[in-house]
Write a protein that holds these residues in place. Sequence first.
Motif, short mmCIF file in Angstrom:
data_model
loop_
_atom_site.label_atom_id
_atom_site.label_comp_id
_atom_site.label_asym_id
_atom_site.label_seq_id
_atom_site.Cartn_x
_atom_site.Cartn_y
_atom_site.Cartn_z
N ARG A 379 0.83 -1.21 0.00
CA ARG A 379 0.00 0.00 0.00
C ARG A 379 0.86 1.26 0.00
NH1 ARG A 379 -3.09 -3.01 3.77
NH2 ARG A 379 -2.18 -1.86 5.52
N MET A 380 1.95 1.24 0.72
CA MET A 380 2.84 2.39 0.77
C MET A 380 3.48 2.65 -0.59
SD MET A 380 4.73 1.71 4.44
CE MET A 380 5.95 2.99 4.09
N SER A 383 1.10 4.06 -3.21
CA SER A 383 0.43 5.33 -2.92
C SER A 383 0.83 6.39 -3.94
CB SER A 383 0.80 5.80 -1.52
OG SER A 383 2.18 6.09 -1.44
#
Length: 414
Positions: A379-380, A383
């Motif tokens: 997810r990081m 982003s």
Amino acid sequence: MSTVIPPHSAIPPHSAPDTNAPHVPHPQSAPAPAGGGRRARLRALDGLRLVAALMVVAFHWTGVNRMSDVWNGVPQKLVPDLHRFTAYGFLGVELFFLISGFVICMSCWGKTPRQYFTSRVVRLMPAYWVAIILTMLVVNYAASARDRHISMTDVLSNFTMLQQPLGVSEVDPAYWTLWVELRFYLLFAVVVALGVTYRRVVAFCGIWMILAVVAGQTDSALLKMFVMPEYAAYFIAGVAMFLIYRFGANWLLLGIVGFSWLVAQHMLLGTRDSYQYGVMHSLSWTVMAGFSLVAFGVMLAVALGAFDRIQWKWLTVAGALTYPVYLLHQEIGLALIHWGREHGIAIKVILPATLAIVLLLAWIVHRYAERPLSALLKRMLESPGLALPKSDPPVRDRPAERERKAMNSAGSAR
């Protein structure tokens, strides 16, 4: 070694056809389900990963004679019948590299460079970071660990996975293969950046092979570092085998595989000499070349679809555990063996008990650390804030600059 080969969920569905690729269907592979679904998982690769991992584990535990302090003796004398086979367990690394060539080409087809980078980081780093911490704790603080201490700066440097080019000792000596894998990923990133097609991948195999063969006759340490003449043939053969799996066999691809084996069998002479130091006796090139031929043959059979019917679900779990097993097995396993020997536990009990503990620890790391950390890291990395803009972003307006502009505007109004 880590290869250490990361498991992948499935072969992605075919992207738009490459007009430059041979128009050959793949008769062995199951057709993609209607609606663009995915093919069945290649669980045979999971099984081969397990075989390779267990070979390396067996080599480090019972194939190496130079760590007599662990065993209070040498495996060659303590378990001679087992040692006769496990002395060649290091060949599991070569099998790992074959699988890696196949799997990386498979997993990056149709991906952008950012997706390729994200997939590699997400798959490699979480389990590796946890393994560093666990191994460091055992090496530095367990009474039965080998007599070596890892400084905090070396531990922190290992978190980059670039300890070899930094000139730093690995937390676990088995991690040397990770630098080999990273260089392969870097080389293949060039193809991903250009766009993965049949023609480009074949060209990549040919160019890399030429450079790898020539590099051995040059004095360029930089060229040797990047093209890896000792291991290139395995990765190249694995890549070509995936092309066979995806597009079908033809003489060009079979020729690449065959030529790669001819180069690999020659490179085994150097491999033999380097591992004889650890086993402390001579090794047979014939045995090594024979195993290499079998490994190439089995992988080629996978590419031709001979094992497509193997869909045992437990192999998926085994494939998922091979990476943490590889990361955790050496220093932690040797400490457990040494503890067992010091307490008079029979060898026939020590070995299976140590394997069971390492497998359990690998499952715990995979289930409760690797999976959640991988999801968070993914997810990081996906982003929007980490995306590179196509042009320079607007210059940040700082408070002092805004105040100066306001004062200038007020002065102009007066």
